[in-house]
Design an enzyme around this catalytic site. Structure first.
Site, mmCIF file in Angstrom:
data_model
loop_
_atom_site.group_PDB
_atom_site.id
_atom_site.type_symbol
_atom_site.label_atom_id
_atom_site.label_comp_id
_atom_site.label_asym_id
_atom_site.label_seq_id
_atom_site.Cartn_x
_atom_site.Cartn_y
_atom_site.Cartn_z
ATOM 1 N N HIS A 156 79.219 -8.972 1.592
ATOM 2 C CA HIS A 156 80.479 -8.396 1.112
ATOM 3 C C HIS A 156 80.301 -6.967 0.633
ATOM 4 O O HIS A 156 79.176 -6.505 0.429
ATOM 5 C CB HIS A 156 81.125 -9.254 0.001
ATOM 6 C CG HIS A 156 80.213 -9.640 -1.121
ATOM 7 N ND1 HIS A 156 79.751 -10.922 -1.307
ATOM 8 C CD2 HIS A 156 79.676 -8.904 -2.125
ATOM 9 C CE1 HIS A 156 78.972 -10.968 -2.377
ATOM 10 N NE2 HIS A 156 78.912 -9.754 -2.888
ATOM 11 N N GLU B 295 84.977 -7.876 -2.074
ATOM 12 C CA GLU B 295 85.036 -8.358 -3.455
ATOM 13 C C GLU B 295 85.716 -7.268 -4.281
ATOM 14 O O GLU B 295 85.189 -6.164 -4.423
ATOM 15 C CB GLU B 295 83.631 -8.634 -4.009
ATOM 16 C CG GLU B 295 83.658 -9.069 -5.471
ATOM 17 C CD GLU B 295 82.273 -9.273 -6.084
ATOM 18 O OE1 GLU B 295 82.197 -9.299 -7.334
ATOM 19 O OE2 GLU B 295 81.285 -9.399 -5.338
ATOM 20 N N HIS C 107 85.694 4.760 4.780
ATOM 21 C CA HIS C 107 86.743 3.764 5.027
ATOM 22 C C HIS C 107 86.148 2.395 5.307
ATOM 23 O O HIS C 107 84.947 2.265 5.531
ATOM 24 C CB HIS C 107 87.625 4.190 6.217
ATOM 25 C CG HIS C 107 86.877 4.311 7.521
ATOM 26 N ND1 HIS C 107 86.522 5.529 8.050
ATOM 27 C CD2 HIS C 107 86.418 3.381 8.397
ATOM 28 C CE1 HIS C 107 85.870 5.338 9.193
ATOM 29 N NE2 HIS C 107 85.786 4.045 9.423
ATOM 30 N N GLU D 299 90.599 1.914 8.645
ATOM 31 C CA GLU D 299 90.808 2.220 10.055
ATOM 32 C C GLU D 299 91.240 0.926 10.742
ATOM 33 O O GLU D 299 90.646 -0.130 10.505
ATOM 34 C CB GLU D 299 89.513 2.742 10.686
ATOM 35 C CG GLU D 299 89.667 3.077 12.151
ATOM 36 C CD GLU D 299 88.392 3.610 12.800
ATOM 37 O OE1 GLU D 299 88.445 3.948 13.999
ATOM 38 O OE2 GLU D 299 87.342 3.684 12.119
#
Length: 287
Positions: free
Chosen positions: A24, A75, A93, A141
């Site tokens: 994550h 998270e 991004h 994106e």
């Protein structure tokens, strides 16, 4: 001396043998419920778990397109009373792959999302992309892919020396360079690193803008977490690579008090943070 070099070489083989997966990305938001609503309604993510820790004055939520056992997720952390953060100039991004960029962007717009680049082919190519921002200003994106096992597919960070960064992530974390693109007309080079091919998994996208060696980190984006079968051995590898390429161990390997999940954390040569998490402990945490 020869023995030390041999044991060093053996140690550096460990990340290639280890069972690694990017678990994550962790970042901070100013209103947890607002972001959960945006990600579930606009992006189609699922809320996987949420916890409130009043004694430490924070709450967090995990969201993604599939179970945490198999998928990369985000998270989100909310610190009580903090409503905004500085994203800085270094964070780029996240990316979401979808079969129809135009449709997803229209849905996002209809639900009040901000579109910062209209859908259309990427400059000099055919892949359709768009950019949108979430309520905290994080860029996403949106990219066209007929199908993918991992829709949440990129974390883009800017670095000051691409070759050094590639070497660091290959050696310290066993990531593979799956794609490298130089675009001199736009004055940047990017590298995609992952544990499988780009269309099969999440990748870390590192971008080098010609002549720019430093960026501000802000206080919004925190880190990525990666699973390992041996936190202690993995930390030894990272320490060895840091001696060669730079970086810093920020947490020695060991269990988190109260949770008993074994972790270690470090900064890469640009100051981007990674946390290595014990695979078995992580699965126990999910139970």
């Amino acid at each position: 001396m020869a023995e030390a070099a041999q044991s060093n070489a053996e140690l550096l083989e460990w990340p290639k043998k280890d069972k690694r997966r990017i678990l994550h990305a962790v970042y901070r938001v100013g209103d947890l419920d607002r972001t959960i609503k945006f990600y579930t309604e606009c992006f189609g993510m699922k809320l996987l778990r949420k916890r409130d820790v009043p004694e430490e004055k924070y709450a967090n939520a995990f969201l993604g397109f599939g179970s945490e056992q198999t998928h990369f997720v985000v998270e989100l952390t909310y610190n009580y009373g903090v409503s905004s953060y500085d994203i800085g100039t270094g964070f780029g991004h996240f990316a979401i792959a979808t079969p129809d960029v135009y449709k997803l962007v229209e849905d996002i717009r209809a639900k009040g999302g901000k579109v910062t680049r209209e859908p259309g082919p990427v400059s000099g190519g055919t892949t359709v992309i768009a950019f949108v921002t979430d309520p905290d200003g994080y860029a996403f994106e949106i990219l066209q892919r007929a199908s993918t096992p991992e829709p949440l597919c990129q974390v883009m960070l800017r670095v000051g020396d691409l070759e050094r960064s590639i070497k660091f992530y290959e050696k310290a974390l066993g990531l593979k360079l799956v794609k490298k693109v130089d675009r001199p007309q736009y004055k940047y080079t990017l590298a995609m690193l992952g544990y499988a091919e780009e269309h099969e998994t999440v990748v870390l996208e590192l971008t080098y803008n010609y002549g720019v060696t430093e960026y501000t980190k802000g206080n919004a984006y925190a880190q990525i977490a990666i699973g390992t079968d041996d936190v202690y051995k993995s930390a030894e590898v990272v320490k060895t690579v840091i001696q060669e390429l730079g970086g810093k161990i920020t947490r020695e390997p060991g269990p988190i008090p109260g949770l008993n999940t074994k972790i270690t954390s470090f900064l890469d040569p640009d100051g981007w943070k990674t946390v290595l998490v014990d695979n078995q402990d992580f699965l126990k945490e999910l139970e």
